[in-house]
Motif scaffolding. Structure first.
Motif, PDB file in Angstrom:
ATOM      1  N   UNK A 119       0.813  -1.222   0.000  1.00  8.72           N
ATOM      2  CA  UNK A 119       0.000   0.000   0.000  1.00  8.72           C
ATOM      3  C   UNK A 119       0.843   1.266   0.000  1.00  8.72           C
ATOM      4  N   UNK A 120       1.861   1.325   0.864  1.00  8.46           N
ATOM      5  CA  UNK A 120       2.598   2.574   1.066  1.00  8.46           C
ATOM      6  C   UNK A 120       3.828   2.712   0.178  1.00  8.46           C
ATOM      7  N   UNK A 121       4.321   1.595  -0.380  1.00 13.35           N
ATOM      8  CA  UNK A 121       5.549   1.655  -1.164  1.00 13.35           C
ATOM      9  C   UNK A 121       5.361   1.172  -2.596  1.00 13.35           C
ATOM     10  N   UNK A 122       4.144   0.745  -2.939  1.00 12.55           N
ATOM     11  CA  UNK A 122       3.836   0.369  -4.313  1.00 12.55           C
ATOM     12  C   UNK A 122       4.485  -0.906  -4.780  1.00 12.55           C
ATOM     13  N   UNK A 123       4.869  -1.780  -3.856  1.00 15.28           N
ATOM     14  CA  UNK A 123       5.526  -3.030  -4.226  1.00 15.28           C
ATOM     15  C   UNK A 123       4.502  -4.134  -4.463  1.00 15.28           C
ATOM     16  N   UNK A 124       4.949  -5.185  -5.123  1.00 11.14           N
ATOM     17  CA  UNK A 124       4.144  -6.388  -5.319  1.00 11.14           C
ATOM     18  C   UNK A 124       4.611  -7.431  -4.308  1.00 11.14           C
ATOM     19  N   UNK A 125       3.718  -7.835  -3.405  1.00 12.82           N
ATOM     20  CA  UNK A 125       4.113  -8.651  -2.254  1.00 12.82           C
ATOM     21  C   UNK A 125       3.461 -10.023  -2.308  1.00 12.82           C
ATOM     22  N   UNK A 126       4.272 -11.038  -2.086  1.00 11.69           N
ATOM     23  CA  UNK A 126       3.781 -12.390  -1.869  1.00 11.69           C
ATOM     24  C   UNK A 126       4.156 -12.804  -0.452  1.00 11.69           C
ATOM     25  N   UNK A 127       3.159 -13.122   0.364  1.00 13.59           N
ATOM     26  CA  UNK A 127       3.412 -13.567   1.713  1.00 13.59           C
ATOM     27  C   UNK A 127       3.131 -15.052   1.840  1.00 13.59           C
ATOM     28  N   UNK A 128       3.907 -15.743   2.639  1.00 13.40           N
ATOM     29  CA  UNK A 128       3.667 -17.171   2.880  1.00 13.40           C
ATOM     30  C   UNK A 128       3.562 -17.404   4.386  1.00 13.40           C
ATOM     31  N   UNK A 129       2.587 -18.212   4.777  1.00 17.26           N
ATOM     32  CA  UNK A 129       2.361 -18.561   6.169  1.00 17.26           C
ATOM     33  C   UNK A 129       1.896 -20.006   6.242  1.00 17.26           C
ATOM     34  N   UNK A 130       2.081 -20.630   7.388  1.00 20.40           N
ATOM     35  CA  UNK A 130       1.606 -21.990   7.615  1.00 20.40           C
ATOM     36  C   UNK A 130       0.349 -22.012   8.472  1.00 20.40           C
ATOM     37  N   UNK A 131      -0.139 -20.849   8.845  1.00 20.60           N
ATOM     38  CA  UNK A 131      -1.342 -20.744   9.671  1.00 20.60           C
ATOM     39  C   UNK A 131      -2.566 -20.498   8.790  1.00 20.60           C
ATOM     40  N   UNK A 132      -3.549 -21.365   8.891  1.00 14.57           N
ATOM     41  CA  UNK A 132      -4.766 -21.198   8.092  1.00 14.57           C
ATOM     42  C   UNK A 132      -5.502 -19.916   8.473  1.00 14.57           C
ATOM     43  N   UNK A 133      -5.537 -19.612   9.771  1.00  9.81           N
ATOM     44  CA  UNK A 133      -6.216 -18.397  10.205  1.00  9.81           C
ATOM     45  C   UNK A 133      -5.532 -17.148   9.684  1.00  9.81           C
TER      46      UNK A 133
END
Length: 400
Positions: A194-208
């Protein structure tokens, strides 16, 4: 018998402060140099004393959770401050030395976190009810050390400043593709999109966390630039300009350190920059507290700096900056503790009294480990090329 053993074991350990102990038979004893107002505790059965003497690291939290050890005014912070300030000598307690030696033998097994087990360990802690974390985290659900640029900063301000500080270290450009390893509830990744105009992919192992992160991206109208995957970082295939990981490395485990940095090198562009934010210990390598490993973070481990640096070097990466955040996490945990205790009635409705005592012990004990126990936060800026980051730190403190 166990009362006498307790007195013999604890008398040489509590050297500063004042601990007043009442035993099940109504007798009492003082410990320490009486240099402060007493912290008063009561054992309610002889079995609790026996369990403490045999395995203090594990038993202390358990008997408190079960109500078999109570503290005057339920001052768990004061009690744990006193014990943590004296904890350096507790390693000389014969039973504690035995269990520490045993845990060191099995440390590799305890921290073995292959893909399936890693997900199970993460869900143990992070897939509790969503409302639990709303009780004590800031509005962005930052579940990691904040950055207090001013003594009177609010928790919200300090968490925002933490994200800004990390973003500066990433040296971002609007077209950058970013991988967020252990993306939590999305706050870091959403901010960078949102603030820096980047394209972000996040990975997590938590379903919630996965569900909430993507919903937040939708609600903010930036789902085209911020997406979150329910995925182990070891399965990611793309290449990224920047990689950030905040509060995830503590779950990796020493048997997987080479694997972690090998994948970081594989996923980072040649001129890329990575930022690793992790709890660390200022002392030599050790073992995870037995109570924390059983009840809070199974498979977790707080690394010494020496354990991290030697692996980074062997994996062909370059550390271009190291910063040690000292009491910032202690202040963060103090805020969390105060928020949680102020909403205890709701927490009891969600879980029960025993869970609330466990959570208070966890938050207060963690705070004291940063105030008195030699724990800090490391921020490693990592690159592949020696000139991928500026030659001075001026960029971190410019107003632009």
């Amino acid at each position: 018998m166990w009362k006498s053993i307790f007195i013999c074991l604890v008398r040489p350990l509590i050297r500063t402060g004042h601990l007043f102990v009442t035993f099940p038979d109504g007798t009492s004893a003082n410990f320490g140099n009486m240099s402060a107002d007493p912290v008063s505790i009561r054992f309610h059965d002889h079995g609790a004393i026996r369990e403490f003497c045999l395995n203090p690291d594990l038993a202390l939290g358990e008997i408190y959770m079960d109500g078999r050890l109570t503290i005057s005014n339920d001052d768990i912070r004061g009690f744990l401050a006193l014990t943590t300030q004296n904890v350096a000598t507790m390693h000389y307690m014969p039973t504690n030395r035995f269990w520490l030696s045993l845990r060191k033998v099995f440390r590799t097994f305890q921290q073995y976190n292959p893909i399936g087990k890693a997900q199970s360990n993460i869900r143990h802690h992070y897939d509790l009810t969503d409302e639990l974390y709303e009780l004590f985290l800031d509005s962005d659900r930052q579940y990691s050390c904040a950055y207090f640029t001013h003594p009177d900063s609010t928790l919200e301000d300090a968490q925002c400043d933490k994200k800004i500080h990390i973003a500066k270290k990433l040296l971002l450009e609007p077209d950058h593709r970013i991988l967020d390893i252990g993306s939590g509830w999305g706050g870091m990744g959403l901010t960078l999109a949102r603030d820096y105009g980047c394209s972000v992919t996040g990975v997590t192992l938590s379903e919630g966390q996965h569900r909430i992160s993507n919903q937040r991206a939708e609600d903010m109208g930036i789902s085209d630039r911020a997406r979150f995957e329910l995925m182990d970082y070891r399965k990611v295939e793309s290449i990224f300009d920047r990689i950030v990981s905040v509060g995830m490395f503590e779950h990796v485990g020493t048997p997987h350190y080479h694997e972690f940095f090998r994948h970081l090198r594989r996923l980072l562009k040649d001129d890329g920059v990575a930022l690793l934010h992790t709890i660390g210990r200022m002392r030599p390598p050790g073992v995870t507290n037995a109570w924390i490993a059983k009840y809070i973070f199974p498979g977790g481990y707080i690394p010494a700096m020496s354990e991290v640096l030697q692996v980074i070097e062997k994996e062909g990466l370059i550390v271009t900056d190291i910063e040690i955040l000292r009491l910032h996490y202690a202040e963060t945990l103090k805020h969390w503790y105060q928020r949680f205790t102020s909403k205890m009635d709701r927490a009891k409705e969600l879980y029960d009294e025993r869970f609330c005592r466990m959570w208070r012990f966890y938050l207060a004990g963690s705070e004291m480990s940063f105030r008195h126990g030699g724990q800090v936060v490391f921020q490693f800026q990592i690159t592949k090329l020696i000139d991928s980051a500026p030659l001075t730190r001026n960029y971190l403190y410019s107003l632009a």
